[in-house]
Design a protein around this motif. Sequence first.
Motif, mmCIF file in Angstrom:
data_model
loop_
_atom_site.group_PDB
_atom_site.id
_atom_site.type_symbol
_atom_site.label_atom_id
_atom_site.label_comp_id
_atom_site.label_asym_id
_atom_site.label_seq_id
_atom_site.Cartn_x
_atom_site.Cartn_y
_atom_site.Cartn_z
ATOM 1 N N ASP A 229 -25.693 53.800 -2.152
ATOM 2 C CA ASP A 229 -26.206 54.969 -1.425
ATOM 3 C C ASP A 229 -27.574 55.374 -1.942
ATOM 4 O OD1 ASP A 229 -23.899 54.981 0.068
ATOM 5 O OD2 ASP A 229 -22.906 56.544 -1.120
ATOM 6 N N ASP A 230 -27.748 55.310 -3.266
ATOM 7 C CA ASP A 230 -29.063 55.633 -3.851
ATOM 8 C C ASP A 230 -30.123 54.660 -3.348
ATOM 9 O OD1 ASP A 230 -27.809 57.642 -5.209
ATOM 10 O OD2 ASP A 230 -27.741 56.583 -7.143
ATOM 11 N N LEU A 231 -29.762 53.372 -3.312
ATOM 12 C CA LEU A 231 -30.706 52.370 -2.826
ATOM 13 C C LEU A 231 -31.042 52.599 -1.355
ATOM 14 C CD1 LEU A 231 -29.426 49.033 -4.441
ATOM 15 C CD2 LEU A 231 -31.327 50.467 -5.150
ATOM 16 N N GLU A 232 -30.015 52.932 -0.588
ATOM 17 C CA GLU A 232 -30.226 53.161 0.839
ATOM 18 C C GLU A 232 -31.193 54.317 1.060
ATOM 19 O OE1 GLU A 232 -29.827 51.916 4.649
ATOM 20 O OE2 GLU A 232 -28.864 51.024 2.898
ATOM 21 N N GLN A 233 -31.045 55.376 0.251
ATOM 22 C CA GLN A 233 -31.962 56.505 0.374
ATOM 23 C C GLN A 233 -33.393 56.086 0.049
ATOM 24 O OE1 GLN A 233 -30.548 59.716 -2.070
ATOM 25 N NE2 GLN A 233 -28.628 59.957 -0.923
ATOM 26 N N LYS A 234 -33.546 55.247 -0.979
ATOM 27 C CA LYS A 234 -34.876 54.753 -1.331
ATOM 28 C C LYS A 234 -35.487 53.942 -0.202
ATOM 29 C CE LYS A 234 -35.817 55.521 -5.902
ATOM 30 N NZ LYS A 234 -37.132 55.816 -6.501
ATOM 31 N N TYR A 242 -39.418 48.455 -3.004
ATOM 32 C CA TYR A 242 -38.100 47.891 -2.727
ATOM 33 C C TYR A 242 -38.186 46.865 -1.601
ATOM 34 C CZ TYR A 242 -35.378 51.033 -5.726
ATOM 35 O OH TYR A 242 -34.828 51.668 -6.790
ATOM 36 N N ARG A 243 -38.878 47.255 -0.545
ATOM 37 C CA ARG A 243 -38.978 46.343 0.605
ATOM 38 C C ARG A 243 -39.706 45.050 0.230
ATOM 39 N NH1 ARG A 243 -37.222 48.895 5.015
ATOM 40 N NH2 ARG A 243 -37.284 51.177 5.073
ATOM 41 N N SER A 244 -40.747 45.186 -0.596
ATOM 42 C CA SER A 244 -41.486 44.004 -1.032
ATOM 43 C C SER A 244 -40.605 43.084 -1.872
ATOM 44 C CB SER A 244 -42.717 44.438 -1.832
ATOM 45 O OG SER A 244 -43.383 43.323 -2.365
ATOM 46 N N ALA A 245 -39.816 43.680 -2.771
ATOM 47 C CA ALA A 245 -38.928 42.874 -3.619
ATOM 48 C C ALA A 245 -37.886 42.150 -2.777
ATOM 49 C CB ALA A 245 -38.250 43.775 -4.644
ATOM 50 N N ILE A 246 -37.310 42.845 -1.795
ATOM 51 C CA ILE A 246 -36.302 42.213 -0.928
ATOM 52 C C ILE A 246 -36.932 41.103 -0.110
ATOM 53 C CG2 ILE A 246 -34.788 42.609 1.055
ATOM 54 C CD1 ILE A 246 -34.230 45.383 -0.096
ATOM 55 N N SER A 247 -38.154 41.314 0.369
ATOM 56 C CA SER A 247 -38.849 40.288 1.149
ATOM 57 C C SER A 247 -39.110 39.047 0.301
ATOM 58 C CB SER A 247 -40.166 40.850 1.678
ATOM 59 O OG SER A 247 -40.899 39.860 2.352
ATOM 60 N N MET A 248 -39.523 39.237 -0.951
ATOM 61 C CA MET A 248 -39.769 38.094 -1.833
ATOM 62 C C MET A 248 -38.472 37.346 -2.111
ATOM 63 S SD MET A 248 -42.502 39.742 -4.525
ATOM 64 C CE MET A 248 -42.754 38.205 -5.407
ATOM 65 N N PHE A 249 -37.382 38.089 -2.272
ATOM 66 C CA PHE A 249 -36.094 37.427 -2.501
ATOM 67 C C PHE A 249 -35.690 36.601 -1.281
ATOM 68 C CE2 PHE A 249 -31.569 37.051 -2.077
ATOM 69 C CZ PHE A 249 -31.149 36.689 -3.342
ATOM 70 N N ASP A 250 -35.822 37.177 -0.091
ATOM 71 C CA ASP A 250 -35.387 36.489 1.124
ATOM 72 C C ASP A 250 -36.152 35.197 1.372
ATOM 73 O OD1 ASP A 250 -33.502 38.391 1.635
ATOM 74 O OD2 ASP A 250 -34.711 39.519 3.090
ATOM 75 N N GLU A 251 -37.342 35.085 0.810
ATOM 76 C CA GLU A 251 -38.157 33.892 1.011
ATOM 77 C C GLU A 251 -38.018 32.884 -0.123
ATOM 78 O OE1 GLU A 251 -42.091 35.307 1.485
ATOM 79 O OE2 GLU A 251 -41.704 36.340 3.391
#
Length: 926
Positions: A229-234, A242-251
Amino acid sequence: MTSIRFIGDVPLWLGLVLSLVVGVLSWRYYRRESFNLPPRLKWLLPLLRASAFFLGIMILTGPVLHHRKTIGEPGRVKIYVDLSESMTMLDQHMPTIRKLRIAKELGWLNAKEIKTEKLDLAESLVQARLAFEQKLRAAEVSAESAPDKTSSVANETVIKAVRSFQKEVTQLRKSLPNAINQELWGKLEAQFDSLTIEQESPEKLLQVTQNLLREVASIEQAIKKSFDDDLEQKLNAGDDSYRSAISMFDESTRLRRAELALTGATAETVAALREEHEVELLMMHGSEAMSIQIDEFESVLNRDDHQGYLTDLSSAILTSQRTVQKTVGTSGSVGDAPVQKQTAVVLLTDGQHNSGPSPVQTAKILGGQGVKYFCVSFGAAEQAEDLAVVGVEYPELVFKSDQVRGAVILRDSMTESVPFVVQIRNGDDVLWQEELVSQNRPERRVEFEFAINELVDQLDDSLDSSVVRHSIPLNLQAVIVPLAEEAETNNNQRSFRLAAIKQSYKLLILDGRSRWETRYLRNVFERDEQWDVTTVIAGPGADAQTLPRGDQTDQFPTSREALFEFDLIILGEISPKLFQTHEFDWLKEFVEIRGGGMVLIDGQREKLRELLETSLGSLVPVEWKPDATSLTPQSLELTERGAAESSLRLAADDFQNRKFWTELPPPHTLVPVTALPGAEVLVEAKVGTDTEAAIVTRNYGAGRVLYFAFDETWRWRYKSADLWHQRIWNQLATYVMPRPYAVSDEFVSIDTGPVSYDFGESVDVRIRLRGVDGKPAVGSTADALFWKNGKIEATVALEADPDIPGIYRGRSQSLSTGEYSVSIRASGMSDSALKARSELIVEGLESGEMTATNANEELLSQMSAASAGVMLREEDVRRLPELLRPFSHGRILESETLIWQSYWWFAAMILLLTIEWGLRKRAGLL
């Protein structure tokens, strides 16, 4: 110990080449100024200048002095990295919570950006709960091994474990009290307080402890949900980090993350391990392991030849450990037991083992030798939303006019009720398709059936008309039309090959009377344009009392060669007395040597039984039951072997096919027989509560024999005319008779067996060679040439068949994967005259490497447990130094001197140039 290493951007070999080239060129250039000097200076001055240039260029290779000092007895850690194809997968479907934890470990997310206290608390609760469960199991085992102890003593042991668990959980709660839902904590407190020593009932105690474990598991989930929930709020707040880190992971692929975990800028794991252990990094490529330096990791991954296809988590580790033991075992003096260092295996993989010995068994064996496994799981634990083609069932050989029937095997891990399409294609042409909806099942079987006559005609018209093709290879693909929501689309297609027969076949029917079975069989084959039928009816009651011999369509062949021109012989109840002894030998050799097919159709006159007294008796696959009378079956049914045989498939679905056979009109009479050893029963007849062999087959020499214990297949025409009767006999004929030559020209016919081979298989080559006069070419020397990409890949010497003139045979060694064409080279004939070429393909091993999109954490846990090790996830790699510390009883001090940045290196260059300048000045050149 000091050693020299080269860590620059330019490899050592390239640096040496460049340095030598520059040195030689400079030496030649400056030597032109030295023609009038003494001989010694004429060579020395250019050499000094060239040496300085040589040292300057070598700076690019990055030479360093590596200093290593060992104190005590360090442990040995062997880090294995799985290079299989599945490690190139992405894990976009992984839960966001894990993505961010991994991103933090890899340095894609600032450690201050993500608060992991809740996660750490949840993980600590998990570890405490698992430890508590282990104590409960130990208490249970202890109670079972000592049944004389009272239940109160056993209960007291459990109560002590509970109180210890309660104390640990309470301390964890105090570390972050707001992370735990107060209502859940109240239930947990009540469960702890309800346990007393007076509860002597083991059943009651078991119930309370189970409730306690469930409450703790609920709290763990609540903490993780709070973190989510904390992450979702962020994320909803638009946090770009956060979005940049997730994008790097997905690639990033699993292999890329494994590389960064070991060698990334923020990775301290390997450095920490090397302080206390002798660390070796090995790349696992199939069944082999290649040892490399840590700084070579990235360059090795960029080399395509090290990208494996299969995952073997056993062979490479077992082989390298044996090598270590052998080396250690031979290093001591004679009579001294070798001192082996404690060894730990760190395995970075997704666990998708599909080749080689059992990795769990290997881990158990090595664990018994003190080698522990620490498996690190890379990849999501959950299956992604995905569809995959995992297999295709199909006949290797079909008639052009027949339907191709088979099945596509799918793995369906999509959400239920998502529509998708499965197709069979030839290039861009769709031959068959079916619309389906997902069912979220691990395996689905989709039956197909389609015609190929138009496709065969199109392909035949596009080929060289000077060569006769008896069969046309069809390259087909089973395809799932990709969906946008699929995680992996590289597993949506699988190719398969089959051959479509377009030549006519020669059939010889022999019977002693024109019974119903014979009449209908003759009509079935004569109405089909791909059959050339010769029918011979002879014996008492027939028009011909003796066996008619000659070259006409109703006569038995007068020579062995003429008989060998047939492909299939159907032998009914004809009296053996009509044949001469050598004719029985011909019939036997027709199957045994020529490789022809023979069908034996029994009846009530017991004529086939008389064959046992002839040389033909050895190929009969059954023995007749003594003193048994004919039977009356109620139905027919396929055996397991028959159900697996495509020639007996009359319905696409396996269940429907078995049911269809039971619904076929059964024969009114059945000859009681028993299958001989080595023979296979394909169809059984139900007689009362017993089953009797009805259709039996076996290989005999180079050919095959099929036996029918009844002569009433004509009854299958009931209400369907020739529909099923003709279809089953065409399929059985293809099954029994020899494979046709694939291609022919005026002088040679070539058969290379199936159009598709698995990797490692040998190819049997059979050719028929004719001379200019059209007669069999005898005494020639012939070779089969295997062409791949326009070059000869292999040459196979063919040997003349001693029994059949003009026939030559040979067998290749195993071939590498790829498409091949096979031509013939023969003595006395030009290459331009031998135009025929057969085609085949050698497929790579089908492993299902890309069908499973999750990491097999269950297998990795089993491997770790079998060796008393620990399984970790990729976000927990930092724990390795702590877990492996007990394996070491020493330290390793390492340091490096960067030679190329040191004053000594530049001083050497300047000294050379200074000496050269001084000599030039002394010689008057300045």
